[in-house]
Write a protein that holds these residues in place. Structure first.
Motif, PDB file in Angstrom:
ATOM      1  N   THR A  11      21.903  29.914 -43.509  1.00 42.01           N
ATOM      2  CA  THR A  11      21.693  28.543 -43.962  1.00 42.01           C
ATOM      3  C   THR A  11      21.085  27.762 -42.816  1.00 42.01           C
ATOM      4  N   ASP A  13      21.064  25.368 -39.897  1.00 42.22           N
ATOM      5  CA  ASP A  13      21.987  24.768 -38.924  1.00 42.22           C
ATOM      6  C   ASP A  13      21.337  23.514 -38.350  1.00 42.22           C
ATOM      7  N   TRP A 116      20.897  15.840 -44.203  1.00 40.37           N
ATOM      8  CA  TRP A 116      21.118  17.084 -43.477  1.00 40.37           C
ATOM      9  C   TRP A 116      22.263  17.891 -44.072  1.00 40.37           C
ATOM     10  N   SER A 117      23.312  17.235 -44.542  1.00 38.94           N
ATOM     11  CA  SER A 117      24.392  17.955 -45.217  1.00 38.94           C
ATOM     12  C   SER A 117      23.860  18.657 -46.466  1.00 38.94           C
ATOM     13  N   GLU A 120      21.927  21.736 -45.436  1.00 40.87           N
ATOM     14  CA  GLU A 120      22.824  22.832 -45.077  1.00 40.87           C
ATOM     15  C   GLU A 120      23.262  23.625 -46.307  1.00 40.87           C
ATOM     16  N   ASN A 121      23.509  22.930 -47.402  1.00 42.77           N
ATOM     17  CA  ASN A 121      24.033  23.564 -48.613  1.00 42.77           C
ATOM     18  C   ASN A 121      22.942  23.960 -49.602  1.00 42.77           C
ATOM     19  N   ASN A 152      16.171  27.600 -37.346  1.00 48.62           N
ATOM     20  CA  ASN A 152      17.340  27.161 -36.576  1.00 48.62           C
ATOM     21  C   ASN A 152      17.046  27.112 -35.082  1.00 48.62           C
TER      22      ASN A 152
END
Length: 411
Positions: A11, A13, A116-117, A120-121, A152
């Motif tokens: 995912t 980072d 950004w959250s 990530e998902n 990343n």
């Protein structure tokens, strides 16, 4: 974070890209207390210190604000001018443009955290929701894992550039502040032929003037530096994610969830990215317009045109391109799935006698027909909730305002 077996924990980072605030807040269970508390405390202190310097309000403030707005829009309103005061005082509450820009910059970290959250998902979540398929062959999976690892690594390089971006942001805002000190502010409100003299006098009576309100000037400089820095980090990290997804467009297979379990046909994770992205683009567009109007004319030409121009170039990349790709992927899925279901129904009809004898015909026919109907009902754009429409309209309005502000600079 739980991820699917196919992605094997891969995912984005992305929070490693910002070392000062966001990476720390993201690891804190009280992150929203910080994200909401910082703007509130800053605004309270700003009002408090402005009040100590006597620069919060003024007589006939409502009429003056009405008159200012009419002049900004180049729309004559005699009823406003009748009630407007004649001076060039600029307390905090009259300078709603700068105050609005400060509020927008202060809430930018919260928007970045939301975006950004969601990043990530994004990939693991879409795979769990049935709208993303990872190829079964090892070579394709290796390419996917390698590209995510490369992205990343770029986040960590962006993190190392944080001091340079902070210094660059400070220099940018300091040049603006210095230009305002030397040339004045709000030439758009000055009487004809008195722009420089009126603007310098207005600066001397401004709530953020280094001459009369150094605390306000420090807040202006600090918030501006932080805001430009956060926007730069947001754009750098977000562009890396978009580049990664573009490079993997041939390896990641996007589909749709016909059951619409998340209200967006399996694209709820993508919607979670687009909502803060659309919100930030719209708000930053309005902030650029507000700052550009407040700047003196020579400075506005130097600062406003390249900044708004860059924002206008970034707008279709961050908002238009994802929607066009989504539309393409959704339509492609519908074509493939409808063709597959029609073939399945023809085969079912060919085996009707045997299936009737086994008591399976009507059950299977109903299941296939029901899925075909749900697939046909899927929208090309899975994002059309009322809030999505409002955000799209706000982006269009901000874009129109940006173009209009460029027009005002030239003419």
């Amino acid at each position: 974070m739980a991820t699917s077996q196919a992605l094997a924990g891969k995912t984005f980072d992305i929070f490693t890209a910002e070392p000062i605030l966001l990476s720390r807040i993201n690891a804190s269970p009280r992150r929203w207390l910080w994200l909401c508390g910082i703007p509130v405390v800053t605004i309270v202190l700003l009002f408090e210190f402005s009040g100590l310097y006597g620069a919060v309000t003024m007589p006939h403030l409502g009429g003056q604000l009405c008159s200012d707005l009419a002049q900004f829009l180049r729309f004559d309103r005699p009823d406003c001018r009748r009630h407007a005061s004649a001076g060039n005082q600029f307390p905090l509450l009259r300078d709603l443009l700068s105050l609005s820009a400060i509020v927008i910059l202060l809430i930018t970290p919260a928007l970045v955290q939301r975006q950004w959250s969601a990043f990530e998902n994004l990939l693991p979540g879409m795979e769990r929701d049935g709208s993303l398929t990872v190829p079964a062959n090892a070579a394709a999976r290796a390419r996917i894992h390698a590209e995510i690892d490369r992205t990343n690594l770029r986040f960590r390089r962006i993190r190392n550039l944080a001091p340079i971006m902070i210094v660059g942001s400070f220099v940018c805002v300091f040049v603006i502040s210095l230009s305002e000190k030397r040339l004045g502010i709000y030439y758009a409100l000055a009487p004809a032929g008195q722009a420089h003299a009126w603007g310098t006098a207005a600066y001397a009576n401004w709530w953020a003037s280094w001459q009369t309100s150094p605390v306000g000037a420090i807040v202006y400089l600090t918030v501006g530096t932080a805001g430009v820095y956060w926007i730069a980090v947001m754009n750098c990290a977000g562009s890396r994610v978009l580049l990664c997804l573009w490079r993997l467009r041939g390896d990641l297979h996007y589909g749709v969830d016909p059951t619409n379990a998340d209200g967006s046909f399996g694209w709820g994770r993508a919607r979670a990215v687009l909502v803060p992205t659309y919100t930030s683009m719209a708000l930053h567009g309005f902030a650029l317009i507000a700052v550009g109007i407040s700047l003196p004319f020579p400075c506005s030409v130097v600062v406003l045109i390249p900044v708004v121009g860059q924002w206008l170039l970034a707008l279709p990349v961050y908002t238009g391109l994802p929607l066009l790709l989504t539309r393409r992927w959704v339509r492609g899925f519908k074509r493939r799935e409808e063709a597959r279901l029609r073939i399945a129904l023809r085969r079912l009809e060919a085996d009707r006698a045997a299936l009737l004898a086994a008591g399976r015909y009507f059950t299977e026919c109903e299941a296939l027909s029901g899925r075909l109907a749900r697939v046909r009902d899927i929208r090309s754009f899975p994002f059309n909730r009322p809030r999505d429409i409002v955000l799209a309209a706000a982006n269009l309005l901000a874009t129109a305002g940006g173009v209009y502000s460029l027009f005002l600079v030239w003419y």
